[in-house]
Design a protein around this motif. Structure first.
Motif: not given
Ligand SMILES: Nc1ncnc2c1ncn2[C@@H]1O[C@H](COP(=O)(O)OP(=O)(O)OP(=O)(O)O)[C@@H](O)[C@H]1O
Length: 376
Positions: A317, A320, A327, A344, A349-350
């Motif tokens: 988690d 994000s 990232q 996730t 988010d990725i």
């Protein structure tokens, strides 16, 4: 090293689960409360023999069940190594190559794991306990003897505190036992401190360039160890022992008056500086995150240096929580060399590129399905 397979039996919300993982990036997708963190925790427990979320092993067993089991196969130095953790009411059993290990310190290290969870962003801002736990766990997995000293230290500390309370309340006036316990405490305290100093010096050699890389050379990270005794970080074991000895002698009455042990590694702390300013006090939230991230990435390199192979990385988690820049720095660093597990709730988010090459698992209510990709 990487985890080839895992089988969970009665582990939290998994009644029975058997998975085969990819040696690179594994993405676990699911809505809230479906079991993503439980799977990450199971991998962590397989490595460390205990959870980071609870000290009560019973909580790891599925409700109304009397045991929980995690079995895994680790590919390491060209061998397929079976490892297993079992939890029952009467205790836990650790098996390496199907053989029960009498001491957990003989088992820890079979699988090396670096975990990065939202709580880790607290590494800088949180309590000293969080930072002590960080170094203890990390040293422990590369130097099993450290866990032995730590365990002994905690046991003796408890007895000593108990005795100091009795002396404070005048339930006893006999200080001979205090001398014995102090001497024993110093033996382990000195080993712990010496190893923490070496670990931090080594960690910093990786953390500094990593931090500088993330911040485009704008920030220099340094770490200070805040000890309860006045000692240089390069001091020998004998010097540390002597300093503890003098400190405990000098403050004997103070400790009796307070009824507790006031000196030792259990009260030490780490201080992080960016460009010579204390990050805890003056750092922005972004700087605190970067510091935590640099330390975690440094840990990956340190384990490679000490063990000879990269550890497994768990990102629970956390992607994000990081902006795109941090990232992609993280993902670029690990790409192709570290087996990584990412959880996730949303694929958005990725980073797109990572998702394309990753193996995807969908989690729903204690069931996990590996996505078959039709991309031939
Ligand atoms: N010992 C247990 N036995 C059975 N179920 C459990 C046990 N411990 C926790 N659970 C359940 O496991 C479920 C999944 O928890 P988990 O922490 O893995 O969620 P998650 O998928 O990571 O969600 P989030 O995105 O909200 O963190 C929860 O509904 C919780 O009630």
């Amino acid at each position: 090293m990487y985890i080839e397979t895992i089988t969970l039996t009665n582990y939290r919300n998994y009644s029975k689960l058997a998975l085969t993982f990819d040696e690179k990036v594994n993405v676990i997708i699911g809505q809230n409360a479906q079991g993503k963190t439980n799977l990450m925790e199971a991998i962590y427990v397989l490595a460390f023999t205990k959870s980071y979320r609870t000290s009560k092993d019973k909580e790891l067993m599925m409700w109304d069940e009397s045991y929980a089991r995690i079995e895994g196969t680790v590919f390491k130095r060209n061998y397929h190594v079976p490892i297993e953790m079992q939890f029952q009411a009467k205790g836990k059993i650790a098996k390496l190559n199907h053989l029960e290990q009498k001491r957990l310190s003989h088992y820890i290290g079979a699988l090396n794991v670096v975990m990065f969870a939202p709580e880790d962003l607290n590494l800088v801002k949180g309590s000293p306990q969080v930072r002590r736990r960080f170094i203890d766990m990390e040293i422990g997995q590369v130097k099993p003897i450290y866990m032995h000293h730590l365990g002994q230290y905690q046991k003796i500390l408890k007895q000593r505190n108990h005795l100091l309370k009795d002396l404070q309340r005048r339930k006893t006036t006999d200080t001979t036992m205090l001398d014995v316990l102090t001497e024993q405490l110093i033996t382990h305290a000195s080993e712990i401190l010496r190893r923490r100093f070496s670990f931090l010096a080594l960690l910093l050699t990786w953390a500094q360039p990593i931090h500088s890389g993330i911040t485009q050379a704008k920030e220099i990270l340094t770490i200070d160890y805040d000890a309860t005794i006045a000692i240089d970080k390069t001091a020998s074991l004998a010097d540390i022992k002597q300093q503890y000895d003098e400190t405990f002698n000098r403050h004997r009455q103070q400790e009796i008056d307070r009824g507790t042990t006031l000196y030792g590694p259990h009260r030490d702390d780490l201080i992080f500086y960016v460009n010579d300013r204390n990050v805890q006090t003056y750092g922005s939230q972004g700087q605190q995150r970067t510091t935590a991230l640099s330390l975690k990435l440094a840990e990956i390199e340190l384990i490679k240096h000490e063990v000879g192979e990269y550890p497994v990385l768990l990102l629970d988690d956390v992607l994000s929580e990081l902006d795109r820049h941090r990232q992609s720095h993280l993902l670029n660093t690990i790409k192709d060399k570290v087996q990584t597990f990412v959880t996730t709730t949303s694929v958005n988010d990725i980073e797109h590129e990572t998702m394309q090459s990753a193996t995807i698992f969908h989690v729903e209510d204690g069931e996990i399905v590996r996505e078959e990709r039709g991309d031939t």
